[in-house]
Scaffold this motif. Structure first.
Motif, PDB file in Angstrom:
ATOM      1  N   ALA A 101      23.088  34.954 -66.812  1.00 43.32           N
ATOM      2  CA  ALA A 101      24.128  34.298 -66.020  1.00 43.32           C
ATOM      3  C   ALA A 101      23.514  33.074 -65.352  1.00 43.32           C
ATOM      4  O   ALA A 101      22.404  33.137 -64.831  1.00 43.32           O
ATOM      5  N   ALA A 125      27.790  32.709 -63.646  1.00 38.31           N
ATOM      6  CA  ALA A 125      28.641  32.691 -64.837  1.00 38.31           C
ATOM      7  C   ALA A 125      27.840  33.125 -66.057  1.00 38.31           C
ATOM      8  O   ALA A 125      26.736  32.624 -66.297  1.00 38.31           O
ATOM      9  N   ASP A 126      28.399  34.065 -66.813  1.00 35.70           N
ATOM     10  CA  ASP A 126      27.778  34.528 -68.054  1.00 35.70           C
ATOM     11  C   ASP A 126      27.618  33.328 -68.981  1.00 35.70           C
ATOM     12  O   ASP A 126      28.575  32.590 -69.222  1.00 35.70           O
ATOM     13  N   HIS A 151      29.304  27.982 -51.595  1.00 38.41           N
ATOM     14  CA  HIS A 151      29.811  28.882 -52.635  1.00 38.41           C
ATOM     15  C   HIS A 151      28.731  29.058 -53.684  1.00 38.41           C
ATOM     16  O   HIS A 151      28.122  28.072 -54.119  1.00 38.41           O
ATOM     17  N   ILE A 203      32.819  34.741 -64.737  1.00 40.12           N
ATOM     18  CA  ILE A 203      32.112  34.852 -63.463  1.00 40.12           C
ATOM     19  C   ILE A 203      31.745  36.322 -63.267  1.00 40.12           C
ATOM     20  O   ILE A 203      32.617  37.176 -63.216  1.00 40.12           O
ATOM     21  N   ALA A 214      29.923  36.434 -57.335  1.00 42.05           N
ATOM     22  CA  ALA A 214      30.360  35.313 -56.491  1.00 42.05           C
ATOM     23  C   ALA A 214      30.160  35.659 -55.031  1.00 42.05           C
ATOM     24  O   ALA A 214      30.258  36.819 -54.636  1.00 42.05           O
ATOM     25  N   ARG A 270      28.220  30.984 -57.533  1.00 40.24           N
ATOM     26  CA  ARG A 270      28.863  31.676 -58.649  1.00 40.24           C
ATOM     27  C   ARG A 270      27.812  31.951 -59.695  1.00 40.24           C
ATOM     28  O   ARG A 270      26.922  31.133 -59.931  1.00 40.24           O
TER      29      ARG A 270
END
Length: 123
Positions: A65, A88-89, A84, A95, A98, A86
């Protein structure tokens, strides 16, 4: 009797260590390109939580990720600033993790922001 107790205690200790990594992230390597102070501190804080971090993508390395982070504030005077993060793969783009934290006077350094963000990601 002692042969049963020792393996059982070992299993409990190992389970406690693994519980620091959120269930959704178990088995994932997190790609963090440590190009600036904030990404360096995010990678460090993740490693301290037991999350596997790597600096670049490797083919055939299993689920990975990518870390995406940014700051955001609603327009207008006096609006708070938010960090923020995140995860992500890298194959599907989904996602898998998070977190969002409000940046205030206690979170002025990259280290403090990173620790708070990772704790929010992996409570």
């Amino acid at each position: 009797m002692t042969r049963v107790v020792v393996p059982a205690c070992l299993a409990v200790v190992l389970a406690c260590g693994a519980s620091r990594v959120p269930h959704a992230l178990r088995g994932y390597n997190i790609l963090v390109e440590e190009k600036d102070q904030q990404s360096v501190e995010l990678a460090r804080a993740m490693r301290e939580q037991g999350i596997k971090v790597r600096p670049k993508v490797r083919g055939g390395s299993g689920p990975t990720a990518a870390l995406i982070y940014f700051t955001f504030s609603d327009p207008g005077p006096g609006q708070p600033l938010w960090l923020h993060i995140r995860l992500a793969d890298t194959r599907s783009g989904l996602i898998v993790g998070a977190a969002t934290i409000q940046l205030d006077s206690l979170l002025t350094t990259p280290r403090a922001r990173a620790v708070a963000a990772v704790k929010a990601l992996a409570p």
